[in-house]
Design a protein around this motif. Structure first.
Motif, short mmCIF file in Angstrom:
data_model
loop_
_atom_site.label_atom_id
_atom_site.label_comp_id
_atom_site.label_asym_id
_atom_site.label_seq_id
_atom_site.Cartn_x
_atom_site.Cartn_y
_atom_site.Cartn_z
N UNK A 210 0.83 -1.21 0.00
CA UNK A 210 0.00 0.00 0.00
C UNK A 210 0.86 1.25 0.00
N UNK A 211 1.96 1.22 0.74
CA UNK A 211 2.84 2.39 0.80
C UNK A 211 3.55 2.61 -0.52
N UNK A 212 4.08 1.53 -1.10
CA UNK A 212 4.80 1.67 -2.37
C UNK A 212 3.85 2.09 -3.48
N UNK A 213 2.65 1.54 -3.49
CA UNK A 213 1.69 1.91 -4.52
C UNK A 213 1.34 3.39 -4.44
N UNK A 214 1.18 3.91 -3.23
CA UNK A 214 0.86 5.33 -3.07
C UNK A 214 2.04 6.20 -3.48
N UNK A 215 3.26 5.70 -3.30
CA UNK A 215 4.45 6.43 -3.73
C UNK A 215 4.55 6.51 -5.26
N UNK A 216 4.19 5.41 -5.90
CA UNK A 216 4.37 5.30 -7.36
C UNK A 216 3.19 5.83 -8.16
N UNK A 217 2.04 5.97 -7.52
CA UNK A 217 0.86 6.40 -8.26
C UNK A 217 1.04 7.83 -8.77
N UNK A 218 0.77 8.01 -10.04
CA UNK A 218 0.87 9.34 -10.65
C UNK A 218 -0.29 10.20 -10.16
N UNK A 219 0.03 11.40 -9.73
CA UNK A 219 -1.02 12.30 -9.25
C UNK A 219 -2.02 12.61 -10.37
N UNK A 220 -3.27 12.75 -9.99
CA UNK A 220 -4.35 13.06 -10.93
C UNK A 220 -4.67 11.88 -11.85
N UNK A 221 -4.04 10.71 -11.60
CA UNK A 221 -4.38 9.52 -12.37
C UNK A 221 -5.74 9.01 -11.87
N UNK A 222 -6.43 8.23 -12.71
CA UNK A 222 -7.72 7.73 -12.27
C UNK A 222 -7.56 6.76 -11.10
N UNK A 223 -8.64 6.55 -10.39
CA UNK A 223 -8.63 5.71 -9.19
C UNK A 223 -8.08 4.32 -9.49
N UNK A 224 -7.18 3.86 -8.62
CA UNK A 224 -6.65 2.50 -8.73
C UNK A 224 -7.63 1.55 -8.04
#
Length: 433
Positions: free
Chosen positions: A115-129
């Protein structure tokens, strides 16, 4: 570092792509293109280091090309907030207790890291994962609690109706917020099949950003190697060879141990211990790998007839089946044998859960056939999570930890689901409508 598909080594992606997508488009599992080997002196120094310090070194070796030192520290600090002690049960036999996290199961380590790594890597303003999770028990609770309240992420958990213990079920069906539970009228393998079909459906993936937090996702799988390094560092230095026995269902956990071995940790042997869902033990004894329908047992988290991580195990041994069979020994046990193990160990002052009991039995059998080892079996969940089985076996009442008992007070909230992919697809398509 790039990550290749076990189905096509020529297909390679970045860390971000591997984590956010979870499964390769060819249905393969992602693997790191290189496995770093830690210096022997560094591994020996771990006996003087704390769990987090060991985590910085191991995760740093694996992810330093993609994450900064501060990100690695933040990731490890978020993951390793609880201990994983080894407890001596008999002479030369130790339990590695992996149930001291928020949901009292080993999957807390991988879920918190993921969960932590995914939040780090998620591009801002990208659609909901949308995180899709099939669970036979502990994965659902660990992922649900690991991702609870994480911005930009919705978790959808599929679990087999009537085949998960009450406490496990309560840990992911009572949370609300960004967690949705689907109660599938089938077995775990049906849930797993629905998730894999969703990942491979072009229409769904055009509309939704789907990923996995099962052990098929490298961000769930890789961090589990940390507690093998930690446990090894805490074993008495007797000069004897070391064997780890792992209660196994989807085979991600033992795969993480083999990863640690490939990184230089001097584990001599692994034991893959299962219940009567024995596809891999049969393979290790010479049969061809053949998926089978799962069978319900008292160790329900291991009720898997088609373990997803099998290709990853082969990959770790360079797809050398002979080497795989040489370094991993497979055993399987009936419910009766599992209950008898719980009863036999209790007078020694230790209470096993049904999964740890299977690991213990595998370790005992291996060590009786191969004298001269120090052995560690993984106690993957608190016995209170399988209260009915353990209380019936011991004819005594278990005292539940407060945080476990608190889950029983929550109200179950689920969406019934058949095992048809069209029904599941329709549900997913309606999420953004």
């Amino acid at each position: 570092m790039q990550y290749f598909s076990t189905n096509n080594p020529e297909h390679k992606v970045s860390l971000s792509q591997a984590v956010i997508k979870g499964l390769a488009p060819d249905n393969g599992l992602y693997m790191p293109e290189r496995i770093p080997v830690l210096p022997k002196e560094l591994i020996e120094s771990f006996s003087e280091k704390g769990f987090q310090e060991i985590g910085y070194a191991v995760i740093g070796a694996l992810f330093s090309e993609d994450l900064s030192k501060s990100q690695i520290k933040e990731l490890v600090d978020h993951t390793l907030t609880f201990d994983a002690p080894i407890v001596q049960v008999e002479e030369d036999i130790y339990s590695l207790e992996l149930f001291h996290g928020p949901t009292l199961a080993f999957k807390d380590f991988g879920a918190r890291f993921c969960s932590k790594l995914m939040s780090m890597l998620q591009v801002k303003d990208e659609k909901t994962v949308r995180v899709l999770v099939a669970t036979s028990g502990d994965t659902g609770s660990a992922v649900a609690n690991g991702f609870l309240g994480v911005d930009g992420v919705e978790v959808i958990i599929l679990f087999p109706k009537g085949k998960v213990s009450l406490l496990q079920e309560k840990q992911f069906t009572t949370l609300g917020q960004n967690i949705t539970a689907l109660e599938v009228d089938g077995v775990f393998d049906d849930c797993q099949t629905l998730v894999k079909q969703a990942f491979l459906d072009p229409e769904l993936n055009e509309k939704l950003l789907l990923t996995s937090a099962n052990s098929i996702n490298i961000a769930r799988w890789i961090p589990q190697c940390l507690y093998y390094f930690y446990a090894f560092s805490r074993l008495p230095k007797t000069g004897k060879k070391v064997v780890f026995a792992v209660p196994s269902g989807n085979f991600g956990n033992i795969g993480a141990g083999i990863l640690a071995q490939r990184m230089g940790l001097p584990i001599d042997h692994f034991v893959a211990a299962t219940n009567v869902n024995k596809v891999v033990p049969d393979y290790l004894r010479g049969d061809a790998f053949a998926a089978k329908p799962s069978i319900q047992t008292v160790s329900n988290s291991m009720d898997v007839g088609n373990p997803s991580n099998f290709p990853r195990l082969l990959s770790l041994y360079g797809n050398d089946e002979s080497l795989f069979r040489e370094k991993v020994r497979g055993y399987f046990y009936s419910d009766e044998e599992t209950v008898q193990a719980i009863q036999a160990v209790k007078p020694k002052g230790y209470t096993l859960d049904p999964h740890g009991a299977v690991g213990y039995l595998g370790l005992k059998d291996f060590m009786s056939e191969n004298p001269g080892y120090v052995g560690v079996f993984l106690e993957t969940a608190h016995p209170g999570k399988f209260r009915d089985v353990v209380e019936d076996a011991l004819d005594e009442e278990l005292v539940l930890p407060e945080r476990l008992a608190a889950f029983l007070e929550g109200e179950k909230n689920v969406i019934p689901m058949g095992k048809s992919f069209e029904e599941f697809k329709g549900f997913l398509e309606g999420l953004d409508s």
